[in-house]
Write an enzyme that holds these catalytic residues in place. Sequence first.
Site, short mmCIF file in Angstrom:
data_model
loop_
_atom_site.label_atom_id
_atom_site.label_comp_id
_atom_site.label_asym_id
_atom_site.label_seq_id
_atom_site.Cartn_x
_atom_site.Cartn_y
_atom_site.Cartn_z
N HIS A 1 24.57 -25.03 -2.31
CA HIS A 1 25.38 -26.06 -2.96
C HIS A 1 25.57 -25.82 -4.46
O HIS A 1 26.11 -26.66 -5.17
CB HIS A 1 24.74 -27.44 -2.78
CG HIS A 1 24.47 -27.81 -1.35
ND1 HIS A 1 23.25 -27.55 -0.74
CD2 HIS A 1 25.26 -28.37 -0.41
CE1 HIS A 1 23.31 -27.96 0.52
NE2 HIS A 1 24.50 -28.47 0.75
N ASP B 1 -11.30 5.63 2.17
CA ASP B 1 -11.36 6.56 3.29
C ASP B 1 -11.02 8.00 2.90
O ASP B 1 -9.93 8.50 3.16
CB ASP B 1 -10.46 6.09 4.43
CG ASP B 1 -10.85 6.73 5.74
OD1 ASP B 1 -11.34 7.88 5.72
OD2 ASP B 1 -10.68 6.10 6.80
N HIS C 1 -10.84 10.50 6.32
CA HIS C 1 -9.68 10.80 7.16
C HIS C 1 -8.82 11.92 6.56
O HIS C 1 -8.00 12.51 7.26
CB HIS C 1 -8.81 9.55 7.37
CG HIS C 1 -7.80 9.31 6.28
ND1 HIS C 1 -8.16 9.01 4.99
CD2 HIS C 1 -6.44 9.34 6.28
CE1 HIS C 1 -7.05 8.86 4.25
NE2 HIS C 1 -6.01 9.06 5.01
N HIS D 1 -4.58 14.43 7.53
CA HIS D 1 -3.60 15.15 6.71
C HIS D 1 -3.82 16.67 6.74
O HIS D 1 -3.48 17.38 5.80
CB HIS D 1 -3.65 14.64 5.27
CG HIS D 1 -3.45 13.16 5.16
ND1 HIS D 1 -2.30 12.53 5.60
CD2 HIS D 1 -4.25 12.17 4.69
CE1 HIS D 1 -2.41 11.22 5.38
NE2 HIS D 1 -3.58 10.98 4.84
N ASP E 1 -0.06 8.74 8.24
CA ASP E 1 -0.93 7.56 8.32
C ASP E 1 -0.40 6.46 9.23
O ASP E 1 -1.16 5.78 9.91
CB ASP E 1 -1.16 6.98 6.93
CG ASP E 1 -2.07 7.86 6.08
OD1 ASP E 1 -3.13 8.27 6.58
OD2 ASP E 1 -1.72 8.12 4.91
#
Lengths: 171, 451
Positions: free
Chosen positions: B104, B204, B207, B212, B357
């Site tokens: 409006h 982490d 990992h 990777h 990931d």
Amino acid sequence: MASPVGLELFHQIEQFYFREARLFNEKRYREWLESMVDREVYYWLPIFEERYRADRKPPPEFPPAIYDDNYKDLEERIERFETNLIWMEDPPSRIRHLITNLEVYHAANADELETFSNFLVCRNRREHEQTLMIGGREDRLRRHPDGWRLLRRKINVPQRVIMDTNLYYFI
Amino acid sequence: MSIEVGKLLDHRNGIQKKRIFWDEELYRLEMERIFARSWLFLTHESEIPKPGDFFCTYMGEDAVIVTRTRSGEIRAYLNTCTHRGNQLCQAEAGNTRSFTCSYHGWSFDLEGKLAAVPLEADAYHNLLDKDRLGLPRVPKVESFGGFIFGCFDPDAPSLRDYLGEMAWYLETFTARAGVELLGPPLKSVLHCNWKVPTENFICDSYHVGWTHAAALKVMGGPLAAMSGNTQAPPGIGIQVSTRHGHGFGVIWEAASALHRQPDYEEFLRAKQPEVAALLGEMRGKLYRAHWDAGIFPNCSFLYGTNIWKMWHPRGPHECEVWSWTLVEKDMPADLKRKIQKEALRTFGTAGTFESDDGVNMHGCTYTNAGPHARRGEMVSVMGIDHDSTHPELPGFVNDANYSEIAMRGFYRFYAELAEARDWNEIIARTHTVARNGGNSNGAPQTATPRP
């Protein structure tokens, strides 16, 4: 506007893109790089920002991109595939590229062409995952003794928030 | 509260129930108890340098507008019109004099005041009390090192106190010349619970060599030895957990490890003596280390790789990742550009690391669709008997490259915040811990309960 190419050259270029799509579908990336890509390539997938039409804030000094790759960058991405250590690709995903809306124009430099095309890429992974990406490409091709090669590619992806987990595939 | 968060998390034994990545009810509780009480990253001052500049983001699932007023003050408002609740600002960023609703045409100035209402005399007989219809303000907005955070809880401690010991670490790169974020952020959807990437970034390092492996192998250089996790180089890093659930992991002398050109490393070596002179040798050493880090609850970054991230929750099974590039203000433009390229090449939407990931994060979330899997538990016991204090470093430190100490610290504070009556209860506990523990030898006294 540059002039469109004749039918025979148009057919050659159309076949160039269909072959490129097939190499992508079959994940023959090394072959694509070595037979279809110019050593001076710039492969670019910029992002954009949703602004109001009247907005006056200057554009960013360092515009980010999802791909900002030269030949060596592309080659390193392909070497990564070739390690066979990408768990996401084991079992392999399935990918299919459709290329449409092709326009081919003579560039100012007689050994180069400017093209526009649209793509639809569908990637399937594991049991249920299917993602679609639709967009456009603006390319410059350069004539080589053995045919045409990709010299510059700007990929326009219309999604502001990319709806796929990643865009680690070539378009 | 019908969920007893404490029963889902056992920080003493390093155990979390799997349903924390799945339950709708817990997710709703997180919105009320975690996101409504924590300081949440909004944007960086460098993204809104001028009056009228604005940036739209989210605090949990609440859309907010962050703007700089005419006097230069930074404020945040709920991005919703006070008339019928339409989304007020529909651009993501820019510069404006006012925010006008597309429904409006109600218009709000930069101070959040309702400034103009179409047909005010005809439709409202000039009786509309505009002073009471300003935009709802986020009660607390503060900056640290130019990073702007907002908090919905007026009783929360200051941003500086909330960051606590983590602020001491952040000064490593914010205090010398200052930093800025290069935006706009890349944005993409991850099909996972928001805590999965958060716990990954906070600690982490385990990992990295496995997930990777491909990127590490291609990259070559010193980190290529990590590919495949067949060897654990001794003494290459530490893990840190600080009060209020923040934490990070360090690999020494590896800040520029993911950069392929030497100029960033040269810059760090040139500036390290300045950092050491300003902040001491330890932080000088941290300045040239690579960090994977988390600011509780959902802000993560990699110092060195220089990616800065927010994981915006979108229901229990989805989140949106926003990624900026972090650079120091006095870097030459050419170096900023190179760092941006490397940061986004590795941790952007098509990142050579990032793209590994998403698949794991999806898996960690969606296996819990099954009620039998969901009843199970996860372990974060890595290094649990080796958590210690350090003579020079605040917080709790695990003197090893591989440890889940910061994940344990994250869930410890997560439970504490979810169960506390209010911030006063948490602050009182902090003081008790500080009296009983604390580091010596000049390091800031630790207020971190043993994770």
